[in-house]
Design an enzyme around this catalytic site. Structure first.
Site, short mmCIF file in Angstrom:
data_model
loop_
_atom_site.label_atom_id
_atom_site.label_comp_id
_atom_site.label_asym_id
_atom_site.label_seq_id
_atom_site.Cartn_x
_atom_site.Cartn_y
_atom_site.Cartn_z
N GLU A 12 10.27 16.04 14.18
CA GLU A 12 10.56 15.68 12.84
C GLU A 12 9.98 16.69 12.03
OE1 GLU A 12 9.73 12.00 11.01
OE2 GLU A 12 11.45 11.96 10.19
N LYS A 71 0.96 -1.22 -0.10
CA LYS A 71 -0.02 -0.16 -0.07
C LYS A 71 0.97 1.15 -0.11
CE LYS A 71 -1.89 2.82 2.99
NZ LYS A 71 -1.72 4.03 2.32
N GLU A 129 10.24 0.94 10.01
CA GLU A 129 11.18 2.12 9.92
C GLU A 129 10.64 3.47 10.10
OE1 GLU A 129 14.26 1.08 6.79
OE2 GLU A 129 12.54 0.17 6.06
P1 NAD Z 1 2.54 7.98 7.94
O1 NAD Z 1 2.66 7.65 9.02
O2 NAD Z 1 1.57 9.46 8.06
O3 NAD Z 1 2.12 7.17 6.52
C1 NAD Z 1 2.75 6.06 6.41
C2 NAD Z 1 1.92 4.99 5.67
O4 NAD Z 1 1.17 4.76 6.55
C3 NAD Z 1 0.91 5.90 4.57
O5 NAD Z 1 0.77 4.93 3.63
C4 NAD Z 1 -0.51 5.72 5.32
O6 NAD Z 1 -1.48 5.80 4.40
C5 NAD Z 1 -0.47 4.44 6.27
N1 NAD Z 1 -1.30 4.59 7.39
C6 NAD Z 1 -2.00 5.55 8.14
N2 NAD Z 1 -2.71 5.20 9.12
C7 NAD Z 1 -2.47 4.00 9.08
C8 NAD Z 1 -3.10 3.04 9.98
N3 NAD Z 1 -3.81 3.23 11.09
N4 NAD Z 1 -2.87 1.72 9.81
C9 NAD Z 1 -1.93 1.29 8.72
N5 NAD Z 1 -1.52 2.09 7.81
C10 NAD Z 1 -1.86 3.39 8.08
O7 NAD Z 1 4.03 8.88 7.27
P2 NAD Z 1 4.30 9.69 5.96
O8 NAD Z 1 3.95 11.09 6.51
O9 NAD Z 1 3.75 8.96 4.95
O10 NAD Z 1 5.91 9.59 5.93
C11 NAD Z 1 6.78 10.34 6.61
C12 NAD Z 1 7.44 9.57 7.65
O11 NAD Z 1 7.98 8.34 7.13
C13 NAD Z 1 8.53 10.28 8.28
O12 NAD Z 1 8.30 10.30 9.86
C14 NAD Z 1 9.89 9.70 7.70
O13 NAD Z 1 10.83 9.79 8.73
C15 NAD Z 1 9.23 8.11 7.87
N6 NAD Z 1 10.14 7.51 6.93
C16 NAD Z 1 11.15 6.65 7.58
C17 NAD Z 1 12.12 5.92 6.70
C18 NAD Z 1 12.94 4.84 7.47
O14 NAD Z 1 13.71 4.27 6.62
N7 NAD Z 1 13.19 5.08 8.66
C19 NAD Z 1 12.11 6.11 5.36
C20 NAD Z 1 11.27 7.23 4.98
C21 NAD Z 1 10.34 7.76 5.62
#
Ligand code: NAD
Length: 486
Positions: free
Chosen positions: A379, A173, A245
């Site tokens: 962040e 997803k 991650e």
């Molecule tokens: P997010 O947590 O808002 O969303 C991530 C994903 O989770 C999306 O696909 C979203 O639709 C889904 N999601 C949301 N609620 C959910 C739920 N209840 N159950 C299952 N899935 C759900 O994060 P974002 O804003 O898309 O991404 C940015 C974040 O990702 C930042 O914190 C960044 O640091 C992190 N990130 C980490 C790494 C790593 O390798 N550590 C790499 C890239 C990004």
């Protein structure tokens, strides 16, 4: 004309009659580029079932056959590189010069994991006399891969390739903010010879992610995203294998004895590339007091030279933020920082080159930040660098570790003893010494503290994507069998 982006399930694009859709917006032009189908719970179920059925066929194939299909996938990704690059650039505003290099990273992930397909093995454990004990690493079954929006094709390939190499089926997803390249990558995988249904893509927001995480047929969850969502998923996925991650607030520690010219360039790239939307961006510059003023002045000068503009222009180095949501969020953080007495050394608003359209924020360097302010603690995920100063090694380590996150850190010094001492004392999963963001599918990359659980790269990824079985067989007839005496 806008296109309709549809889920990819059981080897084909699917569209339920009357399905809800949402708009995908180009953040540079604010124009709608596609309508995207929001997958229903039934569609998530169909995807998991398809993955489960195809996985049984996939697991029967020899590791060599699996490796050949993954290798072929890498070739098809390279052949479709321009199209993939354009999809991600339109979707999140990633400069085309960066998107164009992403297919090579995706292909590298597929090739690395092709090579690993016959290296996933257990051990023989000779501890109990008269018994043969061995372990086997088995596929888990279906892996649910939930992705963020900041590097769509790269994050997908780096999570999907290991899951497939370990013998699993996958349902991906992508983020609702970057849905465009996932379907094409999955189509290419099936064209490469994966069984139809082995790699599926469902589309939509967190509700679709939640349905995937909760599905009984999903045995492992590979999640990349924010800490807040990670917490929800950790609870919903109890009993499943989980790799997380999450976010970061990575320090960039610069000692006075460093190669300062290189450190300036690396500090600027390390925080502003991809408009700062990188989990391990070096967002906190922690610089030795004796060189701080000069170093920050050079960082500011260098930052002001970054070419901001249309992400489709080959010359552009910094594009817009990926969405209006992210643009508003970063601006809120900057307003809070100013209200708290911080000083903008450069940037802090819309860059002059950007005009009125698109979600642009200039590369921003912020000094005089309170250690407990949100700009230092949270962040931001935008082009914002904070500056703190230290007097000695102990203070540098203290400031670097004074955060809930523990993803990565950069250290700049020509003193090798100090490099090793500081590396040993930092509470982070990855350290870059005298360099910035060296990444490869073979190299571990996992977070400490709030930054994650497990590892999605290298050998560590195998642990989260396989289940470990132990078999103990007694072969010496005089070896004791646990039983009541007769
Ligand atoms: P997010 O947590 O808002 O969303 C991530 C994903 O989770 C999306 O696909 C979203 O639709 C889904 N999601 C949301 N609620 C959910 C739920 N209840 N159950 C299952 N899935 C759900 O994060 P974002 O804003 O898309 O991404 C940015 C974040 O990702 C930042 O914190 C960044 O640091 C992190 N990130 C980490 C790494 C790593 O390798 N550590 C790499 C890239 C990004």
């Amino acid at each position: 004309m806008t296109t309709l982006e549809r889920p990819f399930i059981a080897g084909e694009r699917v569209h339920e009659f009357g399905a809800a859709t949402f708009s995908s917006i180009n953040p540079a032009t604010e124009a709608v580029i596609a309508e995207v189908v929001q997958s229903s719970v039934e569609q998530v179920d169909a995807a998991v079932r398809a993955a489960s059925a195809a996985q049984r066929e996939w697991a029967k194939r020899s590791p060599d056959a699996r490796a050949r299909a993954l290798w072929r996938w890498s070739e098809l990704i390279l052949a479709a590189g321009d199209e993939l690059a354009r999809l991600d650039t339109h979707d999140i505003g990633r400069p085309i010069r960066d998107s164009t290099s992403d297919p090579a990273g995706c292909a590298r992930a597929a090739r690395y994991w092709a090579g690993m397909a016959d290296q996933i093995r257990g051990e023989q454990l000779p501890t109990v006399p008269g018994h043969l004990t061995y372990t086997a690493r088995e596929p888990i079954g279906v892996v649910g891969v939930i992705l963020p929006w900041n590097g769509p094709m790269l994050s997908m390939c780096n999570r999907v390739a290991p899951a497939l190499a370990c013998g699993n089926g996958v349902v991906v997803k992508p983020s609702e903010w970057s849905p465009m390249s996932a379907g094409l990558l999955a189509e290419l995988a099936i064209d490469a010879g994966l069984p139809a249904g082995l790699l599926n893509v469902v589309l939509g927001d967190g509700r679709v992610g939640a349905a995937l995480v909760e599905h009984r047929g999903v045995g492992a969850v590979s999640f990349t995203g924010s800490v807040a969502t990670g917490r929800l998923i950790a609870s919903a996925a109890a009993g499943k294998a989980i790799t997380m991650e999450l976010g970061g607030k990575s320090p960039n520690i610069v000692f006075a004895d460093a190669d300062l010219e290189t450190a300036v360039d690396a500090a600027v790239w390390g925080v502003f590339a991809n408009t700062g939307q990188v989990c391990c961006a070096g967002t906190r510059l922690i610089v030795e007091r004796t060189v701080a003023e000069e170093f920050v002045a050079q960082v500011a000068t260098r930052s002001a030279l970054i070419r901001v503009g249309d992400p489709l222009d080959e010359q552009t180095q910094l594009g817009p933020l990926a969405s209006k949501m992210q643009y508003d969020r970063v601006n809120r953080h900057l307003d809070d920082a100013i209200a708290g007495g911080a000083r903008m050394v450069t940037g802090g608003g819309r860059p002059a080159e950007a005009g009125d359209v698109g979600y642009y924020i200039a590369p921003t360097v912020v000094c005089d930040v309170a250690p407990d302010s949100s700009v230092v603690r949270e962040e931001i995920f935008g082009p914002v660098l904070t500056v703190q100063q230290f007097t000695d090694e102990a203070e540098a380590v203290y400031l670097a570790n004074d955060t809930a996150y523990g993803l990565a850190a950069n250290i700049w010094t020509e003193n090798s003893g100090r490099m090793l001492r500081v590396a040993g004392r930092l509470d982070v999963g990855t350290i870059w010494g005298n360099t910035s963001r060296v990444m490869d599918p073979a190299l571990p990359f996992g977070g400490f503290k709030d930054s994650g659980v497990g590892n999605a790269y290298g050998d560590g990824a195998v642990q989260g994507l396989t289940r470990l079985k132990r078999v103990s067989v007694r072969y010496e007839t005089d070896a004791p069998v646990p039983r009541w005496p007769r």
